[in-house]
Design a protein around this motif. Structure first.
Motif, short mmCIF file in Angstrom:
data_model
loop_
_atom_site.label_atom_id
_atom_site.label_comp_id
_atom_site.label_asym_id
_atom_site.label_seq_id
_atom_site.Cartn_x
_atom_site.Cartn_y
_atom_site.Cartn_z
N PRO A 10 -13.51 -14.36 -9.80
CA PRO A 10 -12.53 -14.82 -10.06
C PRO A 10 -11.18 -13.95 -9.60
CG PRO A 10 -13.34 -14.18 -12.57
CD PRO A 10 -13.99 -13.58 -11.20
N VAL A 11 -10.37 -14.95 -8.81
CA VAL A 11 -9.27 -14.99 -8.59
C VAL A 11 -8.14 -14.93 -9.46
CG1 VAL A 11 -7.96 -14.86 -6.33
CG2 VAL A 11 -10.40 -14.97 -6.53
N THR A 12 -6.94 -13.83 -9.25
CA THR A 12 -6.49 -13.96 -10.07
C THR A 12 -5.30 -13.19 -9.44
OG1 THR A 12 -7.14 -12.67 -11.73
CG2 THR A 12 -4.49 -13.03 -12.22
N SER A 13 -3.60 -14.46 -9.66
CA SER A 13 -2.84 -14.62 -8.66
C SER A 13 -0.56 -13.92 -9.73
CB SER A 13 -2.79 -15.72 -8.16
OG SER A 13 -1.00 -15.39 -7.61
N ARG A 14 -0.80 -12.82 -9.59
CA ARG A 14 0.71 -12.92 -9.83
C ARG A 14 1.91 -13.76 -10.59
NH1 ARG A 14 3.48 -8.10 -10.41
NH2 ARG A 14 3.47 -8.63 -12.32
N ALA A 15 2.19 -13.86 -10.77
CA ALA A 15 3.62 -15.35 -10.95
C ALA A 15 4.61 -15.62 -10.37
CB ALA A 15 3.43 -15.87 -12.27
N SER A 16 5.22 -15.87 -9.90
CA SER A 16 6.46 -15.80 -9.13
C SER A 16 7.17 -15.17 -9.47
CB SER A 16 6.52 -16.77 -8.29
OG SER A 16 8.37 -17.01 -7.62
N THR A 17 8.07 -15.09 -9.88
CA THR A 17 9.50 -14.78 -10.59
C THR A 17 10.61 -15.84 -9.81
OG1 THR A 17 10.48 -12.89 -9.25
CG2 THR A 17 8.78 -13.33 -11.59
N SER A 18 10.17 -17.17 -9.35
CA SER A 18 10.98 -17.68 -8.46
C SER A 18 11.53 -18.45 -8.63
CB SER A 18 10.55 -18.02 -6.67
OG SER A 18 9.43 -19.08 -7.12
N LYS A 19 12.51 -19.85 -8.70
CA LYS A 19 13.42 -20.91 -9.86
C LYS A 19 12.38 -21.43 -9.67
CE LYS A 19 17.86 -20.19 -6.37
NZ LYS A 19 18.33 -20.59 -5.36
N PRO A 20 12.87 -22.43 -10.47
CA PRO A 20 11.61 -23.47 -10.91
C PRO A 20 10.57 -24.00 -10.98
CG PRO A 20 13.46 -22.68 -12.94
CD PRO A 20 13.58 -22.20 -11.44
N PRO A 21 11.29 -24.77 -9.62
CA PRO A 21 10.78 -25.52 -8.91
C PRO A 21 9.63 -25.36 -7.64
CG PRO A 21 13.35 -26.11 -8.72
CD PRO A 21 13.10 -24.81 -9.24
N VAL A 22 9.98 -24.49 -7.65
CA VAL A 22 9.17 -23.06 -6.24
C VAL A 22 8.12 -22.61 -7.74
CG1 VAL A 22 9.18 -21.56 -5.08
CG2 VAL A 22 11.55 -22.96 -4.65
N ARG A 23 8.49 -22.29 -8.40
CA ARG A 23 7.81 -21.65 -9.32
C ARG A 23 6.04 -22.40 -9.38
NH1 ARG A 23 10.72 -18.53 -13.18
NH2 ARG A 23 11.05 -20.31 -13.72
N ALA A 24 6.98 -23.91 -9.77
CA ALA A 24 5.62 -24.89 -10.15
C ALA A 24 4.91 -25.69 -9.29
CB ALA A 24 6.47 -25.70 -11.05
N THR A 25 5.93 -26.08 -8.22
CA THR A 25 5.27 -25.64 -7.09
C THR A 25 3.60 -24.56 -6.75
OG1 THR A 25 6.58 -27.41 -5.91
CG2 THR A 25 4.91 -26.26 -4.64
N ARG A 26 4.29 -23.94 -6.52
CA ARG A 26 3.02 -22.50 -6.47
C ARG A 26 1.95 -22.70 -7.17
NH1 ARG A 26 2.49 -17.48 -8.03
NH2 ARG A 26 1.65 -15.89 -5.93
N SER A 27 2.20 -22.83 -9.38
CA SER A 27 1.37 -22.54 -9.51
C SER A 27 0.75 -23.75 -9.85
CB SER A 27 2.47 -22.61 -10.81
OG SER A 27 3.35 -21.82 -11.21
N ALA A 28 1.01 -24.83 -9.24
CA ALA A 28 -0.22 -26.45 -9.31
C ALA A 28 -1.06 -25.26 -7.86
CB ALA A 28 0.95 -27.09 -8.91
N GLU A 29 -0.53 -25.78 -6.41
CA GLU A 29 -0.67 -25.23 -5.84
C GLU A 29 -2.38 -23.63 -5.98
OE1 GLU A 29 -2.80 -25.53 -2.18
OE2 GLU A 29 -1.21 -26.89 -3.34
N LEU A 30 -1.97 -22.88 -6.95
CA LEU A 30 -3.20 -22.04 -7.14
C LEU A 30 -4.31 -22.17 -7.79
CD1 LEU A 30 -0.67 -18.92 -7.89
CD2 LEU A 30 -2.07 -19.57 -5.99
#
Length: 109
Positions: A10-30
């Motif tokens: 399994p691969v794990t990514s540390r979540a971003s502390t960026s602004k919510p819209p950027v974080r949501a997009t990145r989270s969905a892609e991951l």
């Protein structure tokens, strides 16, 4: 992730502390690629300490002392370091000065 001749892990990514819209997009892609998202609570400065210690050790004991001709040479040397020394031989203070392999054997018994 699976590389030639290895098991799937399994691969794990540390979540971003960026602004919510950027974080949501990145989270969905991951999530789309099956990557688990990991982040500790706000202000936890120790959440990544063990990983950072590992990379510092890897760099000081191998990378900074070696001239690699190619990226492949570096990847192979790092693999040998981890599988042939770091896990089975090198003693770790966090494991009461046993190697990770020895610690796992003791924990299994």
């Amino acid at each position: 992730i699976q590389t030639a001749g290895t098991e799937t892990r399994p691969v794990t990514s540390r979540a971003s502390t960026s602004k919510p819209p950027v974080r949501a997009t990145r989270s969905a892609e991951l999530r789309k690629h099956g990557i688990l998202i990991s982040m500790s609570g706000k202000g936890n400065c120790y959440d990544n300490a063990m990983v950072e210690t590992f990379f510092k050790t890897l760099k000081s004991e191998l990378v900074w002392r070696t001239m690699f001709e190619t990226r492949q040479d570096a990847e192979q040397a790092i693999g040998r370091y981890i599988d042939g020394f770091y896990n089975p031989v090198r003693r770790h203070s966090a494991l009461d000065f046993t190697s990770p392999a020895q610690f796992e054997r003791m924990a299994a018994n």
